[in-house]
Design a protein around this motif. Structure first.
Motif, PDB file in Angstrom:
ATOM      1  N   SER A  87     -49.196  41.367   0.964  1.00 42.32           N
ATOM      2  CA  SER A  87     -49.840  40.585  -0.084  1.00 42.32           C
ATOM      3  C   SER A  87     -50.881  41.424  -0.814  1.00 42.32           C
ATOM      4  O   SER A  87     -51.603  40.909  -1.655  1.00 42.32           O
ATOM      5  CB  SER A  87     -50.497  39.345   0.515  1.00 42.32           C
ATOM      6  OG  SER A  87     -51.477  39.732   1.457  1.00 42.32           O
ATOM      7  N   LEU A  88     -50.966  42.707  -0.498  1.00 43.74           N
ATOM      8  CA  LEU A  88     -51.943  43.594  -1.112  1.00 43.74           C
ATOM      9  C   LEU A  88     -51.284  44.408  -2.218  1.00 43.74           C
ATOM     10  O   LEU A  88     -50.074  44.380  -2.398  1.00 43.74           O
ATOM     11  CB  LEU A  88     -52.550  44.516  -0.057  1.00 43.74           C
ATOM     12  CG  LEU A  88     -53.229  43.803   1.117  1.00 43.74           C
ATOM     13  CD1 LEU A  88     -53.745  44.822   2.112  1.00 43.74           C
ATOM     14  CD2 LEU A  88     -54.349  42.908   0.643  1.00 43.74           C
ATOM     15  N   SER A  89     -52.090  45.141  -2.981  1.00 41.90           N
ATOM     16  CA  SER A  89     -51.544  45.906  -4.102  1.00 41.90           C
ATOM     17  C   SER A  89     -51.987  47.357  -4.017  1.00 41.90           C
ATOM     18  O   SER A  89     -52.558  47.792  -3.026  1.00 41.90           O
ATOM     19  CB  SER A  89     -51.989  45.274  -5.423  1.00 41.90           C
ATOM     20  OG  SER A  89     -53.399  45.310  -5.531  1.00 41.90           O
ATOM     21  N   ALA A  90     -51.727  48.088  -5.069  1.00 41.96           N
ATOM     22  CA  ALA A  90     -52.154  49.474  -5.251  1.00 41.96           C
ATOM     23  C   ALA A  90     -51.643  50.379  -4.133  1.00 41.96           C
ATOM     24  O   ALA A  90     -50.451  50.398  -3.854  1.00 41.96           O
ATOM     25  CB  ALA A  90     -53.671  49.533  -5.401  1.00 41.96           C
ATOM     26  N   ASP A  91     -52.551  51.125  -3.504  1.00 46.25           N
ATOM     27  CA  ASP A  91     -52.171  52.117  -2.498  1.00 46.25           C
ATOM     28  C   ASP A  91     -51.474  51.507  -1.289  1.00 46.25           C
ATOM     29  O   ASP A  91     -50.706  52.182  -0.613  1.00 46.25           O
ATOM     30  CB  ASP A  91     -53.407  52.873  -2.001  1.00 46.25           C
ATOM     31  CG  ASP A  91     -54.078  53.682  -3.078  1.00 46.25           C
ATOM     32  OD1 ASP A  91     -53.408  53.989  -4.085  1.00 46.25           O
ATOM     33  OD2 ASP A  91     -55.271  54.000  -2.928  1.00 46.25           O
ATOM     34  N   PHE A  92     -51.750  50.263  -1.006  1.00 41.17           N
ATOM     35  CA  PHE A  92     -51.206  49.647   0.200  1.00 41.17           C
ATOM     36  C   PHE A  92     -49.688  49.482   0.147  1.00 41.17           C
ATOM     37  O   PHE A  92     -49.024  49.549   1.166  1.00 41.17           O
ATOM     38  CB  PHE A  92     -51.883  48.298   0.463  1.00 41.17           C
ATOM     39  CG  PHE A  92     -53.336  48.458   0.782  1.00 41.17           C
ATOM     40  CD1 PHE A  92     -53.746  48.767   2.066  1.00 41.17           C
ATOM     41  CD2 PHE A  92     -54.293  48.322  -0.194  1.00 41.17           C
ATOM     42  CE1 PHE A  92     -55.082  48.936   2.374  1.00 41.17           C
ATOM     43  CE2 PHE A  92     -55.635  48.490   0.092  1.00 41.17           C
ATOM     44  CZ  PHE A  92     -56.036  48.803   1.378  1.00 41.17           C
ATOM     45  N   ILE A  93     -49.137  49.282  -1.034  1.00 36.33           N
ATOM     46  CA  ILE A  93     -47.691  49.137  -1.155  1.00 36.33           C
ATOM     47  C   ILE A  93     -47.015  50.458  -0.808  1.00 36.33           C
ATOM     48  O   ILE A  93     -46.093  50.503   0.017  1.00 36.33           O
ATOM     49  CB  ILE A  93     -47.286  48.653  -2.563  1.00 36.33           C
ATOM     50  CG1 ILE A  93     -47.871  47.270  -2.834  1.00 36.33           C
ATOM     51  CG2 ILE A  93     -45.769  48.626  -2.702  1.00 36.33           C
ATOM     52  CD1 ILE A  93     -47.697  46.785  -4.259  1.00 36.33           C
ATOM     53  N   ALA A  94     -47.474  51.551  -1.399  1.00 33.01           N
ATOM     54  CA  ALA A  94     -46.888  52.860  -1.119  1.00 33.01           C
ATOM     55  C   ALA A  94     -47.081  53.252   0.344  1.00 33.01           C
ATOM     56  O   ALA A  94     -46.149  53.761   0.977  1.00 33.01           O
ATOM     57  CB  ALA A  94     -47.517  53.913  -2.032  1.00 33.01           C
ATOM     58  N   CYS A  95     -48.256  52.992   0.893  1.00 29.76           N
ATOM     59  CA  CYS A  95     -48.509  53.309   2.313  1.00 29.76           C
ATOM     60  C   CYS A  95     -47.592  52.509   3.219  1.00 29.76           C
ATOM     61  O   CYS A  95     -47.076  53.035   4.207  1.00 29.76           O
ATOM     62  CB  CYS A  95     -49.964  53.022   2.676  1.00 29.76           C
ATOM     63  SG  CYS A  95     -51.152  54.138   1.925  1.00 29.76           S
ATOM     64  N   THR A  96     -47.383  51.257   2.889  1.00 27.51           N
ATOM     65  CA  THR A  96     -46.520  50.414   3.711  1.00 27.51           C
ATOM     66  C   THR A  96     -45.082  50.910   3.666  1.00 27.51           C
ATOM     67  O   THR A  96     -44.415  50.973   4.699  1.00 27.51           O
ATOM     68  CB  THR A  96     -46.605  48.945   3.256  1.00 27.51           C
ATOM     69  OG1 THR A  96     -47.972  48.527   3.339  1.00 27.51           O
ATOM     70  CG2 THR A  96     -45.764  48.051   4.137  1.00 27.51           C
ATOM     71  N   PHE A  97     -44.597  51.268   2.501  1.00 29.90           N
ATOM     72  CA  PHE A  97     -43.237  51.824   2.411  1.00 29.90           C
ATOM     73  C   PHE A  97     -43.111  53.084   3.257  1.00 29.90           C
ATOM     74  O   PHE A  97     -42.083  53.315   3.892  1.00 29.90           O
ATOM     75  CB  PHE A  97     -42.851  52.123   0.966  1.00 29.90           C
ATOM     76  CG  PHE A  97     -42.192  50.967   0.282  1.00 29.90           C
ATOM     77  CD1 PHE A  97     -40.956  50.501   0.690  1.00 29.90           C
ATOM     78  CD2 PHE A  97     -42.820  50.335  -0.774  1.00 29.90           C
ATOM     79  CE1 PHE A  97     -40.348  49.430   0.056  1.00 29.90           C
ATOM     80  CE2 PHE A  97     -42.219  49.266  -1.415  1.00 29.90           C
ATOM     81  CZ  PHE A  97     -40.979  48.811  -0.995  1.00 29.90           C
ATOM     82  N   ALA A  98     -44.147  53.917   3.277  1.00 25.88           N
ATOM     83  CA  ALA A  98     -44.108  55.141   4.070  1.00 25.88           C
ATOM     84  C   ALA A  98     -44.043  54.861   5.569  1.00 25.88           C
ATOM     85  O   ALA A  98     -43.537  55.683   6.333  1.00 25.88           O
ATOM     86  CB  ALA A  98     -45.329  56.001   3.753  1.00 25.88           C
ATOM     87  N   LEU A  99     -44.516  53.691   5.995  1.00 31.94           N
ATOM     88  CA  LEU A  99     -44.526  53.339   7.416  1.00 31.94           C
ATOM     89  C   LEU A  99     -43.239  52.647   7.881  1.00 31.94           C
ATOM     90  O   LEU A  99     -43.027  52.486   9.074  1.00 31.94           O
ATOM     91  CB  LEU A  99     -45.717  52.418   7.707  1.00 31.94           C
ATOM     92  CG  LEU A  99     -47.092  53.034   7.504  1.00 31.94           C
ATOM     93  CD1 LEU A  99     -48.158  51.946   7.571  1.00 31.94           C
ATOM     94  CD2 LEU A  99     -47.358  54.114   8.537  1.00 31.94           C
TER      95      LEU A  99
END
Length: 123
Positions: A87-99
């Motif tokens: 439910s977060l935006s910005a850097d968190f989306i890319a970081c989550t995909f990386a995980l």
């Protein structure tokens, strides 16, 4: 959704905004089916609350994308996530995909800076 992803018992699941209504309900569901949930929250009292709810040592900061990524990597070790409820935006989306694992899923329920299907598929 968490139901559509069908995470099996023992999978690692990340719940963004874990102390909110959706996060708490998802945590209960993960516990019910035997998943290892981790959650990110912003305020110290929310970390404390989630520790009391059974996520001791499995909470992350949602204040800073870099701190979140580092903390999540430490928690997962060499493993990867099967599922994330975001439910977060910005850097968190890319970081989550990386995980995420290669067959992992990200369920987006946010409203700001939501990625397009094309960008999601490319990640």
């Amino acid at each position: 959704s968490l139901l559509a992803a069908r995470p099996a018992s023992g999978h690692d699941v990340l719940l963004h905004a874990g102390a909110g209504g959706v996060g708490l309900a998802s945590q209960e569901y993960c516990h019910f089916i035997g998943n290892r949930a981790m959650a990110d929250v912003g305020r110290p009292y929310k970390h404390f609350y989630l520790h009391k709810m059974g996520l001791a040592g499995r909470t992350l900061s949602s204040r800073d994308g870099g701190a979140f990524a580092l903390g999540a990597s430490k928690l997962l070790g060499s493993g990867r996530l099967r599922f994330s409820l975001n439910s977060l935006s910005a850097d968190f989306i890319a970081c989550t995909f990386a995980l995420l694992r290669q067959d992992g899923r990200l369920c987006e329920i946010g409203k700001r800076a939501v990625w397009s299907y094309e960008r999601h598929a490319a990640a």
